[in-house]
Every structure is written in structure tokens, then in C-alpha cells.
Design a protein around this motif. Sequence first.
Motif, PDB file in Angstrom:
ATOM      1  N   LEU A  27       0.836  -1.202   0.000  1.00 56.45           N
ATOM      2  CA  LEU A  27       0.000   0.000   0.000  1.00 56.45           C
ATOM      3  C   LEU A  27       0.876   1.260   0.000  1.00 56.45           C
ATOM      4  O   LEU A  27       0.652   2.187  -0.788  1.00 56.45           O
ATOM      5  CB  LEU A  27      -0.908   0.011   1.230  1.00 56.45           C
ATOM      6  CG  LEU A  27      -1.612   1.346   1.463  1.00 56.45           C
ATOM      7  CD1 LEU A  27      -2.931   1.380   0.721  1.00 56.45           C
ATOM      8  CD2 LEU A  27      -1.815   1.634   2.931  1.00 56.45           C
ATOM      9  N   MET A  28       1.907   1.285   0.872  1.00 57.70           N
ATOM     10  CA  MET A  28       2.754   2.470   0.995  1.00 57.70           C
ATOM     11  C   MET A  28       3.470   2.775  -0.321  1.00 57.70           C
ATOM     12  O   MET A  28       3.681   3.934  -0.658  1.00 57.70           O
ATOM     13  CB  MET A  28       3.775   2.280   2.123  1.00 57.70           C
ATOM     14  CG  MET A  28       3.140   2.316   3.497  1.00 57.70           C
ATOM     15  SD  MET A  28       4.325   2.498   4.845  1.00 57.70           S
ATOM     16  CE  MET A  28       5.132   0.919   4.857  1.00 57.70           C
ATOM     17  N   ASP A  29       3.821   1.704  -1.053  1.00 53.93           N
ATOM     18  CA  ASP A  29       4.482   1.916  -2.346  1.00 53.93           C
ATOM     19  C   ASP A  29       3.555   2.597  -3.348  1.00 53.93           C
ATOM     20  O   ASP A  29       4.008   3.294  -4.246  1.00 53.93           O
ATOM     21  CB  ASP A  29       4.955   0.572  -2.915  1.00 53.93           C
ATOM     22  CG  ASP A  29       6.117   0.012  -2.105  1.00 53.93           C
ATOM     23  OD1 ASP A  29       6.751   0.815  -1.388  1.00 53.93           O
ATOM     24  OD2 ASP A  29       6.365  -1.206  -2.176  1.00 53.93           O
ATOM     25  N   ARG A  30       2.257   2.356  -3.186  1.00 50.82           N
ATOM     26  CA  ARG A  30       1.294   2.895  -4.152  1.00 50.82           C
ATOM     27  C   ARG A  30       0.819   4.309  -3.817  1.00 50.82           C
ATOM     28  O   ARG A  30       0.204   4.962  -4.651  1.00 50.82           O
ATOM     29  CB  ARG A  30       0.076   1.958  -4.243  1.00 50.82           C
ATOM     30  CG  ARG A  30       0.277   0.791  -5.218  1.00 50.82           C
ATOM     31  CD  ARG A  30      -0.980  -0.023  -5.337  1.00 50.82           C
ATOM     32  NE  ARG A  30      -1.223  -0.823  -4.153  1.00 50.82           N
ATOM     33  CZ  ARG A  30      -2.352  -0.822  -3.441  1.00 50.82           C
ATOM     34  NH1 ARG A  30      -3.344  -0.047  -3.790  1.00 50.82           N
ATOM     35  NH2 ARG A  30      -2.490  -1.596  -2.388  1.00 50.82           N
ATOM     36  N   LEU A  31       1.063   4.765  -2.595  1.00 49.41           N
ATOM     37  CA  LEU A  31       0.537   6.078  -2.191  1.00 49.41           C
ATOM     38  C   LEU A  31       1.291   7.211  -2.889  1.00 49.41           C
ATOM     39  O   LEU A  31       2.428   7.051  -3.308  1.00 49.41           O
ATOM     40  CB  LEU A  31       0.618   6.250  -0.678  1.00 49.41           C
ATOM     41  CG  LEU A  31      -0.309   5.353   0.152  1.00 49.41           C
ATOM     42  CD1 LEU A  31      -0.172   5.684   1.622  1.00 49.41           C
ATOM     43  CD2 LEU A  31      -1.763   5.510  -0.280  1.00 49.41           C
ATOM     44  N   ASP A  32       0.629   8.380  -2.969  1.00 45.11           N
ATOM     45  CA  ASP A  32       1.184   9.491  -3.737  1.00 45.11           C
ATOM     46  C   ASP A  32       2.151  10.363  -2.944  1.00 45.11           C
ATOM     47  O   ASP A  32       2.446  11.481  -3.352  1.00 45.11           O
ATOM     48  CB  ASP A  32       0.027  10.354  -4.264  1.00 45.11           C
ATOM     49  CG  ASP A  32      -0.734  10.998  -3.122  1.00 45.11           C
ATOM     50  OD1 ASP A  32      -0.827  10.364  -2.041  1.00 45.11           O
ATOM     51  OD2 ASP A  32      -1.226  12.122  -3.283  1.00 45.11           O
ATOM     52  N   PRO A  99      -9.213  -3.389   6.572  1.00 47.38           N
ATOM     53  CA  PRO A  99      -8.468  -3.642   5.331  1.00 47.38           C
ATOM     54  C   PRO A  99      -7.659  -2.432   4.861  1.00 47.38           C
ATOM     55  O   PRO A  99      -8.224  -1.362   4.632  1.00 47.38           O
ATOM     56  CB  PRO A  99      -9.572  -3.978   4.327  1.00 47.38           C
ATOM     57  CG  PRO A  99     -10.809  -3.390   4.897  1.00 47.38           C
ATOM     58  CD  PRO A  99     -10.659  -3.425   6.379  1.00 47.38           C
ATOM     59  N   PRO A 100      -6.327  -2.581   4.719  1.00 47.07           N
ATOM     60  CA  PRO A 100      -5.483  -1.470   4.265  1.00 47.07           C
ATOM     61  C   PRO A 100      -5.909  -0.973   2.877  1.00 47.07           C
ATOM     62  O   PRO A 100      -5.666   0.176   2.529  1.00 47.07           O
ATOM     63  CB  PRO A 100      -4.082  -2.073   4.195  1.00 47.07           C
ATOM     64  CG  PRO A 100      -4.128  -3.287   5.034  1.00 47.07           C
ATOM     65  CD  PRO A 100      -5.527  -3.783   5.008  1.00 47.07           C
ATOM     66  N   GLU A 101      -6.567  -1.852   2.125  1.00 44.43           N
ATOM     67  CA  GLU A 101      -6.979  -1.497   0.758  1.00 44.43           C
ATOM     68  C   GLU A 101      -8.023  -0.386   0.752  1.00 44.43           C
ATOM     69  O   GLU A 101      -8.311   0.213  -0.290  1.00 44.43           O
ATOM     70  CB  GLU A 101      -7.521  -2.732   0.037  1.00 44.43           C
ATOM     71  CG  GLU A 101      -6.464  -3.792  -0.287  1.00 44.43           C
ATOM     72  CD  GLU A 101      -5.924  -4.518   0.943  1.00 44.43           C
ATOM     73  OE1 GLU A 101      -6.663  -4.616   1.948  1.00 44.43           O
ATOM     74  OE2 GLU A 101      -4.764  -4.973   0.905  1.00 44.43           O
ATOM     75  N   LEU A 102      -8.596  -0.093   1.919  1.00 46.04           N
ATOM     76  CA  LEU A 102      -9.615   0.961   2.001  1.00 46.04           C
ATOM     77  C   LEU A 102      -8.960   2.349   2.128  1.00 46.04           C
ATOM     78  O   LEU A 102      -9.593   3.375   1.900  1.00 46.04           O
ATOM     79  CB  LEU A 102     -10.491   0.700   3.230  1.00 46.04           C
ATOM     80  CG  LEU A 102     -11.877   1.327   3.286  1.00 46.04           C
ATOM     81  CD1 LEU A 102     -12.768   0.674   2.253  1.00 46.04           C
ATOM     82  CD2 LEU A 102     -12.477   1.154   4.670  1.00 46.04           C
ATOM     83  N   ILE A 103      -7.675   2.349   2.470  1.00 45.94           N
ATOM     84  CA  ILE A 103      -6.990   3.612   2.777  1.00 45.94           C
ATOM     85  C   ILE A 103      -6.960   4.590   1.589  1.00 45.94           C
ATOM     86  O   ILE A 103      -7.216   5.781   1.780  1.00 45.94           O
ATOM     87  CB  ILE A 103      -5.587   3.331   3.378  1.00 45.94           C
ATOM     88  CG1 ILE A 103      -5.783   2.681   4.756  1.00 45.94           C
ATOM     89  CG2 ILE A 103      -4.755   4.598   3.497  1.00 45.94           C
ATOM     90  CD1 ILE A 103      -4.526   2.161   5.403  1.00 45.94           C
ATOM     91  N   PRO A 104      -6.684   4.124   0.350  1.00 51.43           N
ATOM     92  CA  PRO A 104      -6.705   5.077  -0.768  1.00 51.43           C
ATOM     93  C   PRO A 104      -8.049   5.808  -0.889  1.00 51.43           C
ATOM     94  O   PRO A 104      -8.087   7.013  -1.178  1.00 51.43           O
ATOM     95  CB  PRO A 104      -6.452   4.188  -1.990  1.00 51.43           C
ATOM     96  CG  PRO A 104      -5.679   3.034  -1.463  1.00 51.43           C
ATOM     97  CD  PRO A 104      -6.203   2.790  -0.086  1.00 51.43           C
TER      98      PRO A 104
END
Length: 316
Positions: A27-32, A99-104
Motif C-alpha cells: 500500500l505504501m508503495d502505491r501512495l502518492d 483492510p489497508p486497501e480501504l486507505i486510498p
Amino acid sequence: MPKYTLIVPIYNEEETIPEMYRRLNSLMDRLDGSCELILINDGSKDKSIFLLRDLHHKDPRVCYLSLARNFGHQVAVTAGLNFARGKAVIILDADLQDPPELIPEMIEKWQQGYQVVYAQRTKRHKESWFKRFTAYGFYRLLKGLADVDIPTDTGDFCLMDRCVVDILNAMPERNRYIRGLRSWVGFQQTSVKFERSPRYAGEVKYTFRKSFSLAINSLISFSKVPLRLSTYLGLFSAVFALFMAILVLYWRVHETKSPLTGFATIMIAVFFLGSVQLISIGILGEYIGRIYEEIKGRPMYTLSEIMGFEQEKVEN
Ligand code: UDP
Ligand code: MG
């Protein structure tokens, strides 16, 4: 300074940490923006702390705090908030029930201008009927009694803007119910919906006792209705007593053989009044106990190890 801070409290989570890191890492790799992951070891008795040290060595984005004993989930999250440096701070559980996938999706709402984005459960998978039933009842009771509008079925899984975190950090109160304080702060708040999956691995760390004490804590911290309850109970028993007195007088004059005028009536009245008084004292005690806790002014937690921040420290 990182743009995002992720806060994860850890209490005996050796089985979940590797998978949690794997999911958060991707997730952290995908964040802006840049990211820091603050793991708070809440006095774990298993190998969790060794896993945290390893992660910190492998990945400089991972920082950790070790509380000197088990202080409880709410205090662990508070410690994380005290150390968070990000512009947006996200709190989630270690067991991947949040779920971390909800963070974006949460970040998207934050970028639209909301200062608080909390996750709201629409469904709980594979949790006992007892937990579901008590949680359902409790959140509705709290909503009914609390002076601030605390949304139902929300946990601590949320995103908060820097300004909200600063306010929470400036609050001196020791009995912390973060969900409530988060609502109390105000600003623009919104929800994202999710279905709560079962725990990834390991045992539930929130025992019934811990959940019950959190529930009482939240009611006492956010409502004065329990205090008023003794007034209502007192008024009710006064009216009842008056009614009984008139009735007994009536029986004495008209029905001298009535069985309700003797020993039984007195015993019921004594027990009833006794319990009303004890309940009232108990409720009062809950509030006074909290005043005592606050007045002592002890620090909320003690730290034995800090890694990944400016002042690093290890104490044994
Ligand atoms: N936790 C903690 N200290 C405690 C109990 C729990 O830091 O004394 C952490 C735990 O490691 C997990 C989170 O709080 O990351 C939620 O705990 P759990 O999943 O057992 O509770 P539930 O899912 O029932 O709310
Ligand atoms: Mg859980």
C-alpha cells in the motif's frame, strides 16, 4: 516530514505482523507521497518486539515505540498519535480486520477537504453472535446517551488530518475513548463503508473484560445521563412509596386481613431502596474514580524503546 503516518498498535501479534507488513508495504508503495509506519508495541509478551526491530532495520519507513508494559489499545494509539509526523494520520488494527486497501479511498476523501474520514462497518464476518449483538446494542445505547454524535458501528480505523491530531494531542484527559474524542473535535467528517473480515491470525486481544471496561469508559466520558439515573430512580421510588403508603392505609381501614401489609411488604421496600442507593453510589463512584485518575496527573504511558524518531532510546 512524511505525508502519511500509519499507526498500528501491537499486542502479542507475532502471527499477524509479517502479513500486515506485506499488505501495508504494498500500500505504501502505491501512495502518492512519503509514508511512515509507526508500530506501537503495547507490552507484548511474545516475539512481536523482535519482529518490529527486524522491520525497522529492513525498512527505514518503519518506526516503533515500545510501551514499558501493557497499557491497553487506546493508550497505545494515543502514544502513536503523539509521535506521528504526517499530514494525514491513519489508525488501523494489526490483525487486518481493518483492510489497508480501504486507505486510498479515505485519502481521496481527505483530499476532497474532509478532516476526519472514519470507516463504518456494514457487516461483520465470522464474529460470534454475542459480540455482534453486544456491539450492536452498545453503539446504539452510546448514540442515545452521548452528548456528541458518535456514529454507530465505527471503530478506531480512520484517517485524521494534522489539525485534528494536534488537538487530540493537546487534550490532557487520561481516560481516552478515541472514537468519541474524534467526534468531539468536529470539523468536516465523513465515512467510508466496509465489511469487517475475520482476524487474519491469532487470538482476539480484546477480552470481554477489556471491551466491557471500554464500553463503561465511553459512556462515563461522554454522558452525564447515568448520573441523572439515580435522580430518576429516587423520584420513582418516592412516588412508589407514597402510593404504597396510601394503599396500606386503605387496607388497614377496609381489609384488615390483607397479606400485603406485613413483613413481606417491608422486606421488598427495604431491598428495593437498598439497591437503588447502591446503584446510585456505584454510578457516582465511576465518575469519582475518573476524577481521581485525572487529578493524579500520572503520565499516560511509559516508554522503554523508541526507534526511528529523532531521539532514539533503548532501556532495559
Ligand atoms: N491491542 C493492543 N493492546 C491491547 C489489546 C489490543 O494494542 O491491550 C491491539 C491489538 O494488537 C490489535 C488491536 O488492538 O492490533 C485490536 O485488537 P483485537 O483485534 O484483539 O480486537 P477487536 O478486533 O476485537 O476489536
Ligand atoms: Mg481485531
